[in-house]
Write an enzyme that holds these catalytic residues in place. Sequence first.
Site, mmCIF file in Angstrom:
data_model
loop_
_atom_site.group_PDB
_atom_site.id
_atom_site.type_symbol
_atom_site.label_atom_id
_atom_site.label_comp_id
_atom_site.label_asym_id
_atom_site.label_seq_id
_atom_site.Cartn_x
_atom_site.Cartn_y
_atom_site.Cartn_z
ATOM 1 N N ARG A 1 0.822 -1.232 0.000
ATOM 2 C CA ARG A 1 0.000 0.000 0.000
ATOM 3 C C ARG A 1 0.845 1.267 0.000
ATOM 4 O O ARG A 1 0.518 2.256 0.639
ATOM 5 C CB ARG A 1 -0.973 -0.017 1.185
ATOM 6 C CG ARG A 1 -2.064 -1.081 1.050
ATOM 7 C CD ARG A 1 -2.974 -1.112 2.250
ATOM 8 N NE ARG A 1 -2.279 -1.529 3.450
ATOM 9 C CZ ARG A 1 -2.677 -1.309 4.683
ATOM 10 N NH1 ARG A 1 -3.794 -0.637 4.883
ATOM 11 N NH2 ARG A 1 -1.994 -1.735 5.714
ATOM 12 N N GLU A 2 1.933 1.223 -0.750
ATOM 13 C CA GLU A 2 2.835 2.374 -0.784
ATOM 14 C C GLU A 2 2.138 3.652 -1.245
ATOM 15 O O GLU A 2 2.401 4.739 -0.722
ATOM 16 C CB GLU A 2 4.014 2.093 -1.724
ATOM 17 C CG GLU A 2 4.996 1.022 -1.235
ATOM 18 C CD GLU A 2 4.573 -0.399 -1.599
ATOM 19 O OE1 GLU A 2 3.407 -0.617 -2.030
ATOM 20 O OE2 GLU A 2 5.390 -1.319 -1.452
ATOM 21 N N LYS B 1 -1.001 4.448 -0.990
ATOM 22 C CA LYS B 1 -1.874 4.938 0.092
ATOM 23 C C LYS B 1 -1.072 5.778 1.088
ATOM 24 O O LYS B 1 -1.424 6.915 1.398
ATOM 25 C CB LYS B 1 -2.507 3.736 0.801
ATOM 26 C CG LYS B 1 -3.235 4.073 2.073
ATOM 27 C CD LYS B 1 -3.468 2.803 2.902
ATOM 28 C CE LYS B 1 -4.040 3.135 4.259
ATOM 29 N NZ LYS B 1 -5.411 3.649 4.191
ATOM 30 N N ILE C 1 -23.156 6.027 13.170
ATOM 31 C CA ILE C 1 -23.298 4.756 12.449
ATOM 32 C C ILE C 1 -22.515 3.636 13.125
ATOM 33 O O ILE C 1 -22.642 2.475 12.764
ATOM 34 C CB ILE C 1 -22.887 4.942 10.972
ATOM 35 C CG1 ILE C 1 -23.625 6.125 10.347
ATOM 36 C CG2 ILE C 1 -23.147 3.705 10.143
ATOM 37 C CD1 ILE C 1 -25.136 6.031 10.391
ATOM 38 N N GLU D 1 -16.508 0.606 18.171
ATOM 39 C CA GLU D 1 -15.902 -0.424 17.294
ATOM 40 C C GLU D 1 -14.372 -0.460 17.308
ATOM 41 O O GLU D 1 -13.743 -0.766 16.287
ATOM 42 C CB GLU D 1 -16.420 -0.277 15.845
ATOM 43 C CG GLU D 1 -17.930 -0.398 15.734
ATOM 44 C CD GLU D 1 -18.458 -0.346 14.307
ATOM 45 O OE1 GLU D 1 -17.715 -0.647 13.360
ATOM 46 O OE2 GLU D 1 -19.643 0.005 14.145
ATOM 47 N N HIS E 1 -16.889 10.983 4.234
ATOM 48 C CA HIS E 1 -15.757 10.584 3.383
ATOM 49 C C HIS E 1 -14.778 11.734 3.193
ATOM 50 O O HIS E 1 -13.763 11.588 2.537
ATOM 51 C CB HIS E 1 -16.260 10.082 2.040
ATOM 52 C CG HIS E 1 -17.219 8.944 2.179
ATOM 53 N ND1 HIS E 1 -18.566 9.147 2.380
ATOM 54 C CD2 HIS E 1 -17.029 7.611 2.213
ATOM 55 C CE1 HIS E 1 -19.158 7.968 2.503
ATOM 56 N NE2 HIS E 1 -18.255 7.026 2.404
ATOM 57 N N CYS F 1 -22.084 7.722 7.442
ATOM 58 C CA CYS F 1 -21.422 6.415 7.539
ATOM 59 C C CYS F 1 -20.588 6.414 8.818
ATOM 60 O O CYS F 1 -20.587 7.394 9.570
ATOM 61 C CB CYS F 1 -20.577 6.150 6.292
ATOM 62 S SG CYS F 1 -20.106 4.421 6.084
HETATM 63 N N1 GLN Z 1 -20.954 0.301 11.632
HETATM 64 C C1 GLN Z 1 -19.960 0.503 10.655
HETATM 65 C C2 GLN Z 1 -19.086 1.693 11.031
HETATM 66 O O1 GLN Z 1 -19.568 2.602 11.604
HETATM 67 C C3 GLN Z 1 -20.555 0.738 9.298
HETATM 68 C C4 GLN Z 1 -19.507 0.965 8.260
HETATM 69 C C5 GLN Z 1 -20.033 1.055 6.861
HETATM 70 O O2 GLN Z 1 -21.200 1.229 6.633
HETATM 71 N N2 GLN Z 1 -19.184 0.941 5.877
HETATM 72 O O3 GLN Z 1 -17.913 1.728 10.743
HETATM 73 ZN ZN ZN Z 2 -21.764 3.149 5.588
#
Ligand code: GLN
Ligand code: ZN
Length: 760
Positions: A15-16, A18, A436, A489, A700, A732
Site C-alpha cells: 500500500r505504498e 496509500k 453509524i 468499534e 468521506h 457512515c
Molecule cells: N458500523 C460501521 C461503522 O460505523 C458501518 C460501516 C459502513 O457502513 N461501511 O464503521
Molecule cells: Zn456506511
Amino acid sequence: MKTSVIGYPRIGKNRELKFASEKYFKSEISENDLQLVAAELRKDSLLKQKEAGINFISSNDFSFYDNVLDAAFLFNIIPERYSSLDLTDLGKYFAAARGYQGDKGNVKALAMKKWFNTNYHYLVPEIDDTTEIKLAGNKPVDEYLEAKALGVETKTAIVGPFTLLKLAKYTGEKKSADFSTQLADEYLKLIEKLAAAGAEWIEFDEPSLVKDLTADDITLFKSVYDIVLNGKGSVKALLQTYFGDIRDIYSEVIKLSFDAIGLDFIEGRKTADLVKEFGFPADKLLFAGLVNGKNIWRNNYAKTIDALKNLKSTVGDNVVLSTSCSLLHVPYTLASETKLSQDYLEHFSFAEEKLGELRELAQLSDYADASNVASTDSFQNNQKLFHNRINSVDGSVQNRVAAIKDSDYTRLPEFHEREKIQKERLGLPLFPTTTIGSFPQTQDVRQNRQKLKKGLISVDEYTEFNKKKIAECIALQEEIDLDVIVHGEYERNDMVEYFGEHLAGYVFTEKAWVQSYGTRCVKPPIIWGDVSRKEAITVEWSKFAKSCTDKPVKGMLTGPVTILNWSFPREDISIKESTLQIALAIRDEVLDLEANGIDIIQIDEAALREKLPLRRSDWYSEYLDWAIPAFRLVHSGVKPETQIHTHMCYSEFTDIIPAIDAMDADVITFEASRSDLQILDSLKENNFKTEVGPGVYDIHSPRVPSVDEIVTALTKMRDRIEDTKLWVNPDCGLKTRGETETKASLINLVEAAKIIRNQG
Ligand code: GLN
Ligand code: ZN
C-alpha cells in the site's frame, strides 16, 4: 496464443501509494515525492507483467485516485469550484476527489459511487451546460512513453467515451447526447498524440455496455464511435467490456471497425452464446476474459481450455486470452502471505499468480492435441486442486440451513405495532441523534490490536485498553449529547473481517489488500468452507458499553449479505447457500445481544445494493429474492421492543425501495449528503414505513459541516419524511476520520437537531 491484462492493481504491494498520498495530504511530503512513489509502482507492475510474458499490457491503468476522475480531468470535465482553486493540477484533482477545506477555499468532493458490481468506487463527473470538453492533459501519453522507456510496449487503457458520458451527472439542461460529438473529437486528439508517440493500441474500457441498453444508448454509442473509429488513423482500437455480457449491442458492435473486442466470459452469462449465435468477424481479435479478475481462486484449467477450444472452433485463431476485468479487484501476490499453509494457498491466485495462469493456459491451449495437454505437469497439478479441499464441509451447518422454515423469515408483530412499543420503551426525543457505529481509529487503537496479534500484550491488556477507549468514547458522546450511544468499534479492523475472524469457515490473509476508494483499501476475508459461529462475538463489548451509560446503547453487527459481498466467496457452492449459513450465525449473535439487555441492535448491510445485478431483469430472481429474506432471518427472532436498525452505504436504492422496506428493520440509516435528496421523494412516494436517518453530512471528507448546513439538510428532509420517523446521523461510520473534526462535526449535528426540535 497471446495474453492480455486489462489493468493491474496500483495501490502497491504494501500500500505504498496509500501511505505516500496520506503523507502528501498532510503536507509531510512534496508533490514531487508523491510522483516518485507513483512512478516506482507503475514501473514495478509493468515489469512484472512483462517478465510474465503478457503480450498486451496496459498503461494509464494507474491512478492517484480513480480512473473515471482521471478521464474527466483529461477532458476538462472539471466543475468550476475545483478549477478555480488556486492549487496545482494535482491539488485540484484531489480537491474534486476528497473535498478541500483550507486557506484556498472550502468545497465538497464530487459524488462517489460504486463501480458497477464491485466494491471499488468512482467519482461521478459533473457536467453542466457550460462545460467545455477539451483535451486538457497528457497523462495517457506520458504513461505510454514512460512504459516505452522501460522497454514495455503498452496499450493505453482509458475509460471509453460512452461509459464516461453514461456515468456523468448532468446538472444543467444539456444531456449526454449534447456532448458526444465534442467528446469524440477530443478522444481523437488524444489518439493523435498517442500515435505521434508511437502507440499501436488503445483500449476503450466500456463496462457500461453490460447494462440494459435503450435504443438511445445504442445510438449514443454508435454516434461516438463512428467519429472515433473513422478518425483514429492507424492506431488500433480494442473495445474492452467487463462485468457481464453485452447482449443488447453485441450484434451491432461486431459490425463496427474495432480491431479487437474484449468480452467477459466469467460474469457474462450469455457471452459464449452470443459469439456462437452471431459469430465473430475474422478481421478482429477476440479478447476472451476467461481468467477471473475479481475472485481469488485458481482457474480451473480443464474448463478454460475447453472454453478456448469451443471459441477457436467459431472464431479461429484470433483469440487472445485475457483477464475478465481489471486485476484492480484482487490483491497483489500470494508471496506476501506467510501464515497460511500451502494447503490453503495453493488454491488461491492473486494478480501476480494470475499472470502465471494466463501464460500457462495460453501455452496449454496451443497444444493441438488434448492428450498432450492432459499429460503436462501444469495441467495435472491444476486439476488436483479441484479434488482436495481440506476442512471445507460441516454437515451440521448444512442441516441447519436445510431446516429453515418459511416462518423463520418473518418478524412478528408487524412494524407499526412494534414502532409504538419501541417509542414507549426507549423514550427518545423527536429527531433522535446517533452515529453509524465506529469512532476514529487512531494510531493507538490500531497499535493495540496489532500488539495483540503479534503477542506483545496479553488479552487482558488488550481488553483493558479497549474498555478505556469505549468509556472515553461514551463520555464524549454524552458530552456531545447524542441520544443513542455506540461503543465505537475499537476492536474491529474491518466490519467484515472482524466477524469473519469469529466465524468458522473463514480464512484470512495478511497483505491481501484491494482498493475500495482513493487511499482506502480493504482486505476481504476468504470464505473457505461452511460457516458457523464459534462463540459470542460482540456481546462482552456491548455489555461493557451499556454499563458506562444510562442512555440506550446500540449493538453493532454486520449483516449476512454484506459479510458475503465483502468476502471472496466460494465458487463450489451457491452464494445464496453461503449467505444463509452466515445469516444463521449472525442470528445467534442478535439473540445473544438481546438476552444481555441490548435494546437496539444495528445490523449493517452496507453492501447490499452493491451486488444488485447490473441488469434490472435479474434483480429479483437472481438476488433480492434471497438476499432480503436472508436479512430477515437474522432478526426475525427478537422481541417486539427490541429495535433493529440497519445501515446502507450510498443512497442509490431509489428503484428498490420496496425491497429495502421488506428488510423489515425498524430504522435505516444511509448516505444522502453526497448525492441529491431525490431518494427522499421516492421514500415518500413509496410510503416507506421504516424510520430513516438519511446522513446529514459526508464522512468521506475531512470537512466539518456547519450547523446551518445541517439545519438546511434536515429542513429539506422534513418536507418528505414525517417528523416521527426522522433520525439525525452522519452518513457512515467515523473510523477513517480524525478526532478533532469528528467531535466538531457531531457537536454541530446535535445542535442542528436541537434547533429543529425547538422549531416544533
Ligand atoms: N458500523 C460501521 C461503522 O460505523 C458501518 C460501516 C459502513 O457502513 N461501511 O464503521
Ligand atoms: Zn456506511
